[in-house]
Write a protein that holds these residues in place. Structure first.
Motif, mmCIF file in Angstrom:
data_model
loop_
_atom_site.group_PDB
_atom_site.id
_atom_site.type_symbol
_atom_site.label_atom_id
_atom_site.label_comp_id
_atom_site.label_asym_id
_atom_site.label_seq_id
_atom_site.Cartn_x
_atom_site.Cartn_y
_atom_site.Cartn_z
ATOM 1 N N GLY A 96 0.841 -1.193 0.000
ATOM 2 C CA GLY A 96 0.000 0.000 0.000
ATOM 3 C C GLY A 96 0.877 1.244 0.000
ATOM 4 O O GLY A 96 1.906 1.287 0.663
ATOM 5 N N ILE A 97 0.486 2.219 -0.790
ATOM 6 C CA ILE A 97 1.222 3.481 -0.838
ATOM 7 C C ILE A 97 0.259 4.598 -0.468
ATOM 8 O O ILE A 97 -0.798 4.744 -1.083
ATOM 9 C CB ILE A 97 1.829 3.738 -2.230
ATOM 10 N N ASN A 98 0.629 5.367 0.544
ATOM 11 C CA ASN A 98 -0.164 6.506 0.983
ATOM 12 C C ASN A 98 0.647 7.766 0.697
ATOM 13 O O ASN A 98 1.732 7.934 1.243
ATOM 14 C CB ASN A 98 -0.472 6.377 2.474
ATOM 15 N N PHE A 99 0.135 8.626 -0.161
ATOM 16 C CA PHE A 99 0.827 9.875 -0.481
ATOM 17 C C PHE A 99 0.632 10.847 0.680
ATOM 18 O O PHE A 99 -0.479 11.314 0.920
ATOM 19 C CB PHE A 99 0.310 10.468 -1.797
ATOM 20 N N HIS A 100 1.713 11.135 1.368
ATOM 21 C CA HIS A 100 1.665 12.013 2.534
ATOM 22 C C HIS A 100 1.788 13.477 2.124
ATOM 23 O O HIS A 100 1.043 14.324 2.592
ATOM 24 C CB HIS A 100 2.773 11.623 3.517
ATOM 25 N N ARG A 101 2.740 13.774 1.258
ATOM 26 C CA ARG A 101 2.933 15.153 0.809
ATOM 27 C C ARG A 101 3.581 15.152 -0.568
ATOM 28 O O ARG A 101 4.507 14.411 -0.832
ATOM 29 C CB ARG A 101 3.828 15.893 1.794
ATOM 30 N N VAL A 102 3.063 16.037 -1.438
ATOM 31 C CA VAL A 102 3.642 16.228 -2.764
ATOM 32 C C VAL A 102 4.339 17.583 -2.747
ATOM 33 O O VAL A 102 3.702 18.620 -2.578
ATOM 34 C CB VAL A 102 2.565 16.197 -3.870
ATOM 35 N N HIS A 103 5.667 17.566 -2.884
ATOM 36 C CA HIS A 103 6.442 18.805 -2.875
ATOM 37 C C HIS A 103 6.524 19.436 -4.262
ATOM 38 O O HIS A 103 6.386 20.643 -4.402
ATOM 39 C CB HIS A 103 7.865 18.566 -2.350
ATOM 40 N N ALA A 104 6.769 18.628 -5.277
ATOM 41 C CA ALA A 104 6.913 19.163 -6.629
ATOM 42 C C ALA A 104 6.674 18.058 -7.647
ATOM 43 O O ALA A 104 6.988 16.893 -7.399
ATOM 44 C CB ALA A 104 8.313 19.749 -6.823
ATOM 45 N N VAL A 105 6.123 18.448 -8.790
ATOM 46 C CA VAL A 105 5.929 17.536 -9.912
ATOM 47 C C VAL A 105 6.406 18.262 -11.168
ATOM 48 O O VAL A 105 5.988 19.394 -11.427
ATOM 49 C CB VAL A 105 4.448 17.128 -10.073
ATOM 50 N N SER A 106 7.296 17.636 -11.912
ATOM 51 C CA SER A 106 7.790 18.225 -13.161
ATOM 52 C C SER A 106 7.423 17.294 -14.311
ATOM 53 O O SER A 106 8.014 16.215 -14.452
ATOM 54 C CB SER A 106 9.312 18.420 -13.110
ATOM 55 N N VAL A 107 6.456 17.722 -15.092
ATOM 56 C CA VAL A 107 6.053 16.932 -16.254
ATOM 57 C C VAL A 107 7.175 16.925 -17.279
ATOM 58 O O VAL A 107 7.467 15.904 -17.898
ATOM 59 C CB VAL A 107 4.738 17.495 -16.857
ATOM 60 N N LYS A 108 7.840 18.056 -17.425
ATOM 61 C CA LYS A 108 8.923 18.189 -18.396
ATOM 62 C C LYS A 108 10.052 17.209 -18.102
ATOM 63 O O LYS A 108 10.565 16.536 -18.997
ATOM 64 C CB LYS A 108 9.453 19.625 -18.377
ATOM 65 N N GLU A 109 10.468 17.119 -16.814
ATOM 66 C CA GLU A 109 11.567 16.226 -16.439
ATOM 67 C C GLU A 109 11.081 14.817 -16.096
ATOM 68 O O GLU A 109 11.882 13.897 -15.935
ATOM 69 C CB GLU A 109 12.325 16.807 -15.249
ATOM 70 N N GLY A 110 9.785 14.650 -15.932
ATOM 71 C CA GLY A 110 9.249 13.338 -15.581
ATOM 72 C C GLY A 110 9.594 12.930 -14.165
ATOM 73 O O GLY A 110 9.839 11.757 -13.892
ATOM 74 N N THR A 111 9.636 13.920 -13.239
ATOM 75 C CA THR A 111 9.994 13.630 -11.856
ATOM 76 C C THR A 111 8.931 14.164 -10.905
ATOM 77 O O THR A 111 8.145 15.050 -11.248
ATOM 78 C CB THR A 111 11.347 14.272 -11.478
ATOM 79 N N ALA A 112 8.930 13.614 -9.708
ATOM 80 C CA ALA A 112 8.057 14.089 -8.642
ATOM 81 C C ALA A 112 8.833 13.993 -7.341
ATOM 82 O O ALA A 112 9.543 13.009 -7.100
ATOM 83 C CB ALA A 112 6.786 13.251 -8.573
ATOM 84 N N ASP A 113 8.719 15.011 -6.518
ATOM 85 C CA ASP A 113 9.330 15.016 -5.192
ATOM 86 C C ASP A 113 8.188 14.841 -4.197
ATOM 87 O O ASP A 113 7.405 15.770 -3.968
ATOM 88 C CB ASP A 113 10.075 16.327 -4.959
ATOM 89 N N ILE A 114 8.068 13.636 -3.653
ATOM 90 C CA ILE A 114 6.929 13.318 -2.793
ATOM 91 C C ILE A 114 7.385 12.589 -1.538
ATOM 92 O O ILE A 114 8.476 12.003 -1.507
ATOM 93 C CB ILE A 114 5.894 12.448 -3.536
ATOM 94 N N ILE A 115 6.553 12.644 -0.526
ATOM 95 C CA ILE A 115 6.756 11.846 0.680
ATOM 96 C C ILE A 115 5.609 10.851 0.729
ATOM 97 O O ILE A 115 4.438 11.242 0.652
ATOM 98 C CB ILE A 115 6.764 12.715 1.948
ATOM 99 N N ILE A 116 5.961 9.573 0.805
ATOM 100 C CA ILE A 116 4.938 8.534 0.854
ATOM 101 C C ILE A 116 5.157 7.638 2.056
ATOM 102 O O ILE A 116 6.249 7.556 2.596
ATOM 103 C CB ILE A 116 4.931 7.670 -0.428
ATOM 104 N N TRP A 117 4.104 6.992 2.468
ATOM 105 C CA TRP A 117 4.187 5.895 3.431
ATOM 106 C C TRP A 117 4.030 4.633 2.605
ATOM 107 O O TRP A 117 3.041 4.448 1.906
ATOM 108 C CB TRP A 117 3.096 5.980 4.476
ATOM 109 N N PHE A 118 5.013 3.786 2.699
ATOM 110 C CA PHE A 118 5.062 2.545 1.934
ATOM 111 C C PHE A 118 4.763 1.427 2.913
ATOM 112 O O PHE A 118 5.579 1.128 3.784
ATOM 113 C CB PHE A 118 6.465 2.415 1.319
ATOM 114 N N ARG A 119 3.590 0.837 2.833
ATOM 115 C CA ARG A 119 3.175 -0.184 3.797
ATOM 116 C C ARG A 119 3.169 -1.560 3.147
ATOM 117 O O ARG A 119 2.685 -1.733 2.027
ATOM 118 C CB ARG A 119 1.784 0.126 4.320
#
Length: 141
Positions: free
Chosen positions: A60-83
């Motif tokens: 299970g993945i719970n998205f805790h916080r999304v800091h940044a998403v770059s469609v151009k670079e194909g990256t996301a800076d996120i904090i998740i809980w990985f259960r």
């Protein structure tokens, strides 16, 4: 003294008994080998092979916080809980022996698999694919 043995905390005794001869570095093969083998058959009967599946692990993945998403670079800076949830057949007991305890908890260290050297029990070796930074590196931030 006689009274000392009756004051033992059942939860502490359960954990001590379960971990006494437990090898956290080995896969719980008892589960894999207790399942019936599935047989893969191809057109030629001489190529029958037996296949054993691994241990079922729920993720299970719970998205805790999304800091940044770059469609151009194909990256996301996120904090998740990985259960993760699984059943290790080596960690079973009769609840009647432990004051009807049906659950217990174990410490899982910095990630699973070989990264979980601080864990009390075996943990599945899972990594997110396509990560910019490894799980071990991200835990140090």
């Amino acid at each position: 003294t006689e009274g000392a043995s009756t004051n033992v905390n059942p939860a502490a005794k359960l954990r001590a008994d379960l971990l006494a001869s437990y090898d956290r570095g080995s896969f719980p093969w008892e589960y894999a080998w207790s399942l019936p083998q599935s047989t893969s058959t191809q057109d030629d009967a001489s190529t029958n092979t037996s296949i054993r599946s691994g241990l079922p692990v729920e993720v299970g993945i719970n998205f805790h916080r999304v800091h940044a998403v770059s469609v151009k670079e194909g990256t996301a800076d996120i904090i998740i809980w990985f259960r993760l949830r699984w059943t290790d057949p080596r960690l079973v007991w009769d609840p009647l022996d432990y004051d009807n305890a049906t659950k217990t908890w174990f410490w899982i260290g910095e990630g699973g698999g070989s990264a979980g050297e601080m864990s009390e029990i075996w943990t599945p070796d899972l990594q997110l694919w396509n990560m910019e930074m490894g799980l071990e590196d991200s835990l140090s931030d």
